[in-house]
Write an enzyme that holds these catalytic residues in place. Sequence first.
Site, PDB file in Angstrom:
ATOM      1  N   ALA A  42      21.658 -17.767   2.349  1.00 15.14           N
ATOM      2  CA  ALA A  42      22.930 -17.081   2.605  1.00 15.14           C
ATOM      3  C   ALA A  42      23.403 -17.317   4.033  1.00 15.14           C
ATOM      4  O   ALA A  42      24.580 -17.613   4.266  1.00 15.14           O
ATOM      5  CB  ALA A  42      22.782 -15.579   2.338  1.00 15.14           C
ATOM      6  N   GLU A  43      22.517 -17.195   5.014  1.00 23.19           N
ATOM      7  CA  GLU A  43      22.935 -17.404   6.394  1.00 23.19           C
ATOM      8  C   GLU A  43      23.342 -18.848   6.634  1.00 23.19           C
ATOM      9  O   GLU A  43      24.299 -19.126   7.353  1.00 23.19           O
ATOM     10  CB  GLU A  43      21.846 -16.998   7.385  1.00 23.19           C
ATOM     11  N   SER A  44      22.649 -19.774   5.995  1.00 20.40           N
ATOM     12  CA  SER A  44      22.993 -21.189   6.150  1.00 20.40           C
ATOM     13  C   SER A  44      24.384 -21.488   5.613  1.00 20.40           C
ATOM     14  O   SER A  44      25.204 -22.115   6.290  1.00 20.40           O
ATOM     15  CB  SER A  44      21.961 -22.066   5.427  1.00 20.40           C
TER      16      SER A  44
END
Length: 141
Positions: free
Chosen positions: A62-64
């Site tokens: 998700a952060e990527s």
Amino acid sequence: MQRTKEDVLAEANAASKNTLMETLDIEIVDYGPDFLVARMPVTPKVHQPDGVLHGGATAALAESVGSFASHIFLDIDNKFVRGLEISANHLKSVSEGHVYAKATFLHKGRTTQLLDIRITDDNDTLISVCRLSTISLPKKR
């Protein structure tokens, strides 16, 4: 010359070499005017000990994808983007196949951004819902 969709995807994936994204086999697979999608295989490499997808791997996916979305849709020639905060609600487990993270902006400001990231499986079943806030700051010259 305007970059094609294929050019943008190739550049994004090339930037992932020798990073956590490469380690987790995360690949940017689609984007449009207001979204970006990444895919990650669910293999034992990203399992927790009982054989299902680890929540930390989901958060990394998700952060990527959220950070890449901010990079693609903001002026990164003059700014850099960093994650500020991420939250993840895991709704269902998955043990094989792929998971897909689709990032869309809830807020796209000049300095701060807020993204909604939905994680689904190969059957489009909702696995997790994440929120990511990012900040864009001027590059030092």
